[in-house]
Design an enzyme around this catalytic site. Sequence first.
Site, PDB file in Angstrom:
ATOM      1  CB  SER A  51       0.880   4.305  80.097  1.00 41.79           C
ATOM      2  OG  SER A  51       1.711   3.728  80.243  1.00 41.79           O
ATOM      3  CE  LYS A  60       0.899  -0.021  79.034  1.00 38.39           C
ATOM      4  NZ  LYS A  60       1.451   1.958  79.115  1.00 38.39           N
TER       5      LYS A  60
END
Length: 166
Positions: free
Chosen positions: A84, A127
């Site tokens: 990521s 996130k």
Amino acid sequence: VLSVRQKFSGKVQGKCSFFFFLVSVTDSQSPLRISFSDDTPDGSGETIRNSLWTAALIAGLQKESALQGVRISLDFKGGMDGPSAGAIMCLGIMTALDGREFPNDFAMTGTILPDGTIGLVGGVAKKIQAAAVSGKIKRVAIPAFQRFEYDAEANKWVDLFELGKS
């Protein structure tokens, strides 16, 4: 705008990780060097290591640079793995190659693929929320095509752009 709806099963944890990322550019003719520093055994996993190498190669291609004289150091605190951070590492390298400062209120999630495109990531809603809780992040970039994500705990679709605005 192309939007992707993505479902994840199981519990998804959001994390806003901060790591020390240093890119130095000299006029040396030495080849690209990448080093990883960990404060715990197996602190940085194989996937994030591969992501940094891919990010460097894509940054070099985008900037038409052989990356001679470039040294990249990544310092991890605790354990970290996954793809990521690939996109933000690529952006950080390109920023350094341009001789600019990287903003400290900016976060990004997205894999960097070998063709230079940004790929899907999971747990984006979590996130974004973790970045907000950190108190340091004012802007979050996500893959443009990944607008919706299914929250299994709430049993509903989340509009990530709207979540980011809030």
